[in-house]
Design a protein around this motif. Structure first.
Motif, PDB file in Angstrom:
ATOM      1  N   VAL A 174       0.845  -1.177   0.000  1.00  0.00           N
ATOM      2  CA  VAL A 174       0.000   0.000   0.000  1.00  0.00           C
ATOM      3  C   VAL A 174       0.892   1.243   0.000  1.00  0.00           C
ATOM      4  N   GLN A 175       0.569   2.153  -0.876  1.00  0.00           N
ATOM      5  CA  GLN A 175       1.310   3.412  -0.932  1.00  0.00           C
ATOM      6  C   GLN A 175       0.349   4.585  -0.965  1.00  0.00           C
ATOM      7  N   LEU A 176       0.714   5.650  -0.268  1.00  0.00           N
ATOM      8  CA  LEU A 176      -0.062   6.880  -0.257  1.00  0.00           C
ATOM      9  C   LEU A 176       0.861   8.019  -0.665  1.00  0.00           C
ATOM     10  N   GLN A 177       0.346   8.916  -1.490  1.00  0.00           N
ATOM     11  CA  GLN A 177       1.149  10.028  -1.973  1.00  0.00           C
ATOM     12  C   GLN A 177       0.335  11.313  -1.936  1.00  0.00           C
ATOM     13  N   GLU A 178       0.827  12.276  -1.143  1.00  0.00           N
ATOM     14  CA  GLU A 178       0.172  13.573  -1.078  1.00  0.00           C
ATOM     15  C   GLU A 178       0.602  14.445  -2.256  1.00  0.00           C
ATOM     16  N   SER A 179      -0.290  15.320  -2.702  1.00  0.00           N
ATOM     17  CA  SER A 179       0.057  16.285  -3.740  1.00  0.00           C
ATOM     18  C   SER A 179      -0.762  17.550  -3.537  1.00  0.00           C
ATOM     19  N   GLY A 180      -0.190  18.661  -3.982  1.00  0.00           N
ATOM     20  CA  GLY A 180      -0.871  19.944  -3.862  1.00  0.00           C
ATOM     21  C   GLY A 180       0.125  21.074  -3.730  1.00  0.00           C
ATOM     22  N   PRO A 181      -0.373  22.303  -3.735  1.00  0.00           N
ATOM     23  CA  PRO A 181       0.518  23.463  -3.651  1.00  0.00           C
ATOM     24  C   PRO A 181       1.288  23.508  -2.344  1.00  0.00           C
ATOM     25  N   GLY A 182       2.516  23.956  -2.407  1.00  0.00           N
ATOM     26  CA  GLY A 182       3.328  24.076  -1.212  1.00  0.00           C
ATOM     27  C   GLY A 182       3.211  25.446  -0.554  1.00  0.00           C
ATOM     28  N   LEU A 183       2.577  26.382  -1.246  1.00  0.00           N
ATOM     29  CA  LEU A 183       2.437  27.742  -0.714  1.00  0.00           C
ATOM     30  C   LEU A 183       1.011  28.219  -0.930  1.00  0.00           C
ATOM     31  N   VAL A 184       0.401  28.683   0.149  1.00  0.00           N
ATOM     32  CA  VAL A 184      -0.970  29.182   0.108  1.00  0.00           C
ATOM     33  C   VAL A 184      -0.997  30.539   0.803  1.00  0.00           C
ATOM     34  N   LYS A 185      -1.740  31.455   0.241  1.00  0.00           N
ATOM     35  CA  LYS A 185      -1.837  32.791   0.843  1.00  0.00           C
ATOM     36  C   LYS A 185      -2.862  32.787   1.974  1.00  0.00           C
ATOM     37  N   PRO A 186      -2.649  33.620   2.973  1.00  0.00           N
ATOM     38  CA  PRO A 186      -3.625  33.737   4.064  1.00  0.00           C
ATOM     39  C   PRO A 186      -5.016  34.050   3.542  1.00  0.00           C
ATOM     40  N   SER A 187      -6.012  33.478   4.174  1.00  0.00           N
ATOM     41  CA  SER A 187      -7.438  33.597   3.872  1.00  0.00           C
ATOM     42  C   SER A 187      -7.883  32.719   2.700  1.00  0.00           C
ATOM     43  N   GLN A 188      -6.927  32.113   1.994  1.00  0.00           N
ATOM     44  CA  GLN A 188      -7.300  31.251   0.880  1.00  0.00           C
ATOM     45  C   GLN A 188      -7.538  29.824   1.370  1.00  0.00           C
ATOM     46  N   THR A 189      -7.822  28.921   0.421  1.00  0.00           N
ATOM     47  CA  THR A 189      -8.125  27.531   0.745  1.00  0.00           C
ATOM     48  C   THR A 189      -6.948  26.630   0.407  1.00  0.00           C
ATOM     49  N   LEU A 190      -6.555  25.835   1.368  1.00  0.00           N
ATOM     50  CA  LEU A 190      -5.524  24.818   1.179  1.00  0.00           C
ATOM     51  C   LEU A 190      -6.191  23.576   0.620  1.00  0.00           C
TER      52      LEU A 190
END
Length: 120
Positions: free
Chosen positions: A2-18
């Motif tokens: 079993v393998q799990l891999q996260e992905s997504g932006p590494g930088l998010v501005k305050p008040s925005q959505t992660l």
């Protein structure tokens, strides 16, 4: 394996959505009796459970984050996703996805983690 891999932006501005996605291989996210969790670790702090989605698609959240958190899944892609809204610098952390064994207890598989920094 079993393998799990996260992905997504590494930088998010305050008040925005992660927004993060966990892609699972070697197991189905619809398999009985497993929850699929998001966990984070902020600098200098311990692990914090964010929330999870069950094998039937129901979600549960940390009470302290519940008002800002949504966890969903895409069974066709064998992925589950985290959205954390209205982020602040305090949401800066390494975010992990992990498989939670409901019956046996504990997490048996983890992703490697992804750093998310909240900064303008």
């Amino acid at each position: 394996q079993v393998q799990l891999q996260e992905s997504g932006p590494g930088l998010v501005k305050p008040s925005q959505t992660l927004s993060l996605t966990c892609t699972v291989s070697g197991a189905s996210i619809t398999s009985n009796y497993y929850y699929w969790s998001w966990i984070r670790q902020s600098p200098g702090k311990g692990l914090e459970w964010v929330g999870a989605i069950s094998y039937v698609g129901s979600s549960v959240y940390s009470p302290s984050l519940k008002s800002r958190t949504s966890i969903s899944r895409d069974t066709s892609k064998n992925q589950f996703a985290l959205q954390l809204m209205s982020v602040t610098p305090e949401d800066t952390a390494v975010y992990y996805c992990a498989r939670d064994r409901v019956v046996a207890g504990g997490y048996d598989y983890w992703g490697q983690g992804t750093q998310v920094t909240v900064s303008s």
